[in-house]
Scaffold this motif. Structure first.
Motif, mmCIF file in Angstrom:
data_model
loop_
_atom_site.group_PDB
_atom_site.id
_atom_site.type_symbol
_atom_site.label_atom_id
_atom_site.label_comp_id
_atom_site.label_asym_id
_atom_site.label_seq_id
_atom_site.Cartn_x
_atom_site.Cartn_y
_atom_site.Cartn_z
ATOM 1 N N UNK A 83 0.842 -1.201 0.000
ATOM 2 C CA UNK A 83 0.000 0.000 0.000
ATOM 3 C C UNK A 83 0.878 1.252 0.000
ATOM 4 N N UNK A 84 1.988 1.188 0.725
ATOM 5 C CA UNK A 84 2.927 2.332 0.733
ATOM 6 C C UNK A 84 3.447 2.599 -0.674
ATOM 7 N N UNK A 85 3.792 1.527 -1.379
ATOM 8 C CA UNK A 85 4.303 1.689 -2.747
ATOM 9 C C UNK A 85 3.249 2.391 -3.612
ATOM 10 N N UNK A 86 1.992 1.972 -3.443
ATOM 11 C CA UNK A 86 0.910 2.608 -4.211
ATOM 12 C C UNK A 86 0.813 4.099 -3.862
ATOM 13 N N UNK A 87 0.996 4.432 -2.593
ATOM 14 C CA UNK A 87 0.915 5.838 -2.164
ATOM 15 C C UNK A 87 2.103 6.640 -2.707
ATOM 16 N N UNK A 88 3.278 6.000 -2.722
ATOM 17 C CA UNK A 88 4.483 6.691 -3.205
ATOM 18 C C UNK A 88 4.288 7.125 -4.658
ATOM 19 N N UNK A 89 3.653 6.274 -5.464
ATOM 20 C CA UNK A 89 3.475 6.636 -6.878
ATOM 21 C C UNK A 89 2.183 7.416 -7.123
ATOM 22 N N UNK A 90 1.341 7.547 -6.099
ATOM 23 C CA UNK A 90 0.052 8.235 -6.240
ATOM 24 C C UNK A 90 -0.215 9.177 -5.074
ATOM 25 N N UNK A 91 0.592 10.235 -4.928
ATOM 26 C CA UNK A 91 0.437 11.091 -3.742
ATOM 27 C C UNK A 91 -0.941 11.732 -3.622
ATOM 28 N N UNK A 92 -1.618 11.948 -4.767
ATOM 29 C CA UNK A 92 -2.899 12.657 -4.703
ATOM 30 C C UNK A 92 -4.099 11.733 -4.564
ATOM 31 N N UNK A 305 -6.321 4.997 6.136
ATOM 32 C CA UNK A 305 -5.685 5.551 4.942
ATOM 33 C C UNK A 305 -4.172 5.647 5.153
ATOM 34 N N UNK A 306 -3.426 5.359 4.097
ATOM 35 C CA UNK A 306 -1.958 5.458 4.154
ATOM 36 C C UNK A 306 -1.551 6.919 4.147
ATOM 37 N N UNK A 307 -0.672 7.264 5.063
ATOM 38 C CA UNK A 307 -0.158 8.631 5.061
ATOM 39 C C UNK A 307 1.356 8.582 5.084
ATOM 40 N N UNK A 308 1.979 9.561 4.481
ATOM 41 C CA UNK A 308 3.437 9.493 4.382
ATOM 42 C C UNK A 308 4.039 10.889 4.337
ATOM 43 N N UNK A 309 5.162 11.030 4.987
ATOM 44 C CA UNK A 309 5.877 12.313 4.947
ATOM 45 C C UNK A 309 6.350 12.553 3.512
ATOM 46 N N UNK A 310 6.124 13.760 3.005
ATOM 47 C CA UNK A 310 6.428 14.042 1.592
ATOM 48 C C UNK A 310 7.925 13.882 1.283
ATOM 49 N N UNK A 311 8.794 14.245 2.236
ATOM 50 C CA UNK A 311 10.236 14.144 1.939
ATOM 51 C C UNK A 311 10.631 12.667 1.770
ATOM 52 N N UNK A 312 10.042 11.774 2.558
ATOM 53 C CA UNK A 312 10.345 10.335 2.416
ATOM 54 C C UNK A 312 9.753 9.832 1.107
ATOM 55 N N UNK A 313 8.519 10.242 0.825
ATOM 56 C CA UNK A 313 7.864 9.783 -0.407
ATOM 57 C C UNK A 313 8.707 10.136 -1.635
#
Ligand code: 13P
Ligand code: SF4
Length: 331
Positions: A83-92, A305-313
């Motif tokens: 799911x993280x991988x999906x979020x990394x490629x789809x921030x919006x 919902x997956x959330x991630x710091x933008x700098x890490x993403x």
């Protein structure tokens, strides 16, 4: 006033009783349509979840699907790193995981705070990480690989360029052998499911079923892989069995894959390779945290919902993009 559903931080999902008379299949299909959501599922999910998925695949297939979808919501029936991988490629986009606690022993074995000093002890190495790692570990990586494109990608690295490979030591040793990179520095992580298969019991099974091919995932230990007739990712194992003229197969990977293999070839017999003890250790306890009830609640409440710091993403995105670029030729 509408109260936002709260994800229980201990259990990792919205705790709410589900009406037992509800047709969850119909409800999930309805919610997917209404919310323009796509359901991506890994082969290690429960059969009933696989049957609801819009796409089922291995880690590479799922990463590619996640990168190209135009859905507003991605529901990932898999584990956290997927799911993280999906979020990394789809921030919006909204990326949902039915149970936030669905982790992975390989990802847990390689936290960024330990991987960073390990990388620093090997200056000048290209860092290649198996996709089964956290966003923080991906952010320290040069190129991400999956079991279906790892050999193809490693062969593109110049021979005199040293490589660090993490976090799976079994996949790492297998790749060092097949890609002829004996000096590859390998992190010492294992998958708790794939390390469970017993060489002794596998050999007994081969005696019981002479001539039956053994299909194994490269996360299995060397002692098991040496008896395999075919080694590949989940999708590759599925494809091999579908296209083979053989009628029986011994399968050494998480047993969820058998669902699609049986659907592909109803006349063929698939025998799961036995784990060391008489347990159900060939079922991934993390993958199996997702249930159809949690999937329904997750879609209904759009949580967790997956959330991630933008700098890490942003740092984790680069090695994923390199993987997608370097493995275009891989089916
Ligand atoms: P693949 O489906 O990419 O072969 O990966 C297997 C696995 O263990 C996923 O966690
Ligand atoms: Fe991780 Fe192994 Fe489970 Fe895959 S099967 S998610 S590698 S623990």
């Amino acid at each position: 006033m509408n109260v936002l559903p709260v994800v229980d931080p201990v259990v990792g999902y919205v705790k709410e009783p589900v009406d037992p008379t509800l047709d969850l299949y119909a409800e999930i299909e309805r919610l997917k349509r209404e919310k323009n959501a796509v359901l991506l599922a890994h082969y290690y999910q429960e059969p009933e979840i696989q049957d609801l998925a819009d796409f089922i695949g291995d880690s590479l297939g799922l990463a590619r699907k996640a990168a190209e979808t135009d859905a507003d919501i991605i529901v990932f029936a898999g584990v956290h790193f997927m799911a993280e991988t999906a979020k990394i490629v789809n921030p919006d986009k909204k990326v949902l995981l039915p149970d936030l606690n669905a982790g992975c022993s390989l990802a847990d074995a390689c936290p960024p705070e330990l991987f960073k000093p390990f990388i620093e002890r090997h200056p000048g190495h290209t860092v290649i990480s198996y996709i089964n790692c956290s966003a923080g570990t991906k952010a320290l990586t040069d190129i991400i690989v999956t079991s279906s494109n790892a050999e193809h990608i490693i062969r593109q690295i110049p021979r005199d360029q040293p490589i660090i490979f993490g976090p799976d030591r079994n996949l790492g040793r297998y790749l060092a052998r097949v890609a002829d990179r004996p000096d590859m520095v390998i992190w010492d992580g294992v998958c708790i499911v794939h390390e469970t298969f017993s060489e002794k019991k596998l050999l007994a099974l081969k005696v019981e079923y002479p001539g039956v091919p053994v299909l194994a995932h490269p996360e299995c230990e060397e002692a098991v892989l040496r008896h395999a007739d075919f080694i590949g990712s989940t999708s590759e194992i599925r494809l091999f069995a579908r296209e083979s003229e053989k009628m029986k197969f011994i399968v050494a990977t998480e047993e969820g894959i058998l669902h699609q293999m049986r659907k592909d070839s109803p006349g063929k017999e698939f025998i799961p390779a036995p784990p060391e003890s008489g347990c159900q250790c060939n079922q991934c306890p993390h993958m199996r945290l997702n249930t159809i009830e949690k999937l329904y609640l997750c879609l209904k409440h759009e949580a967790p919902e997956l959330e991630m710091e933008e700098s890490i993403r942003l740092r984790a995105l680069k090695p994923i993009e390199r993987m997608l670029e370097m493995s275009k030729a891989v089916k």
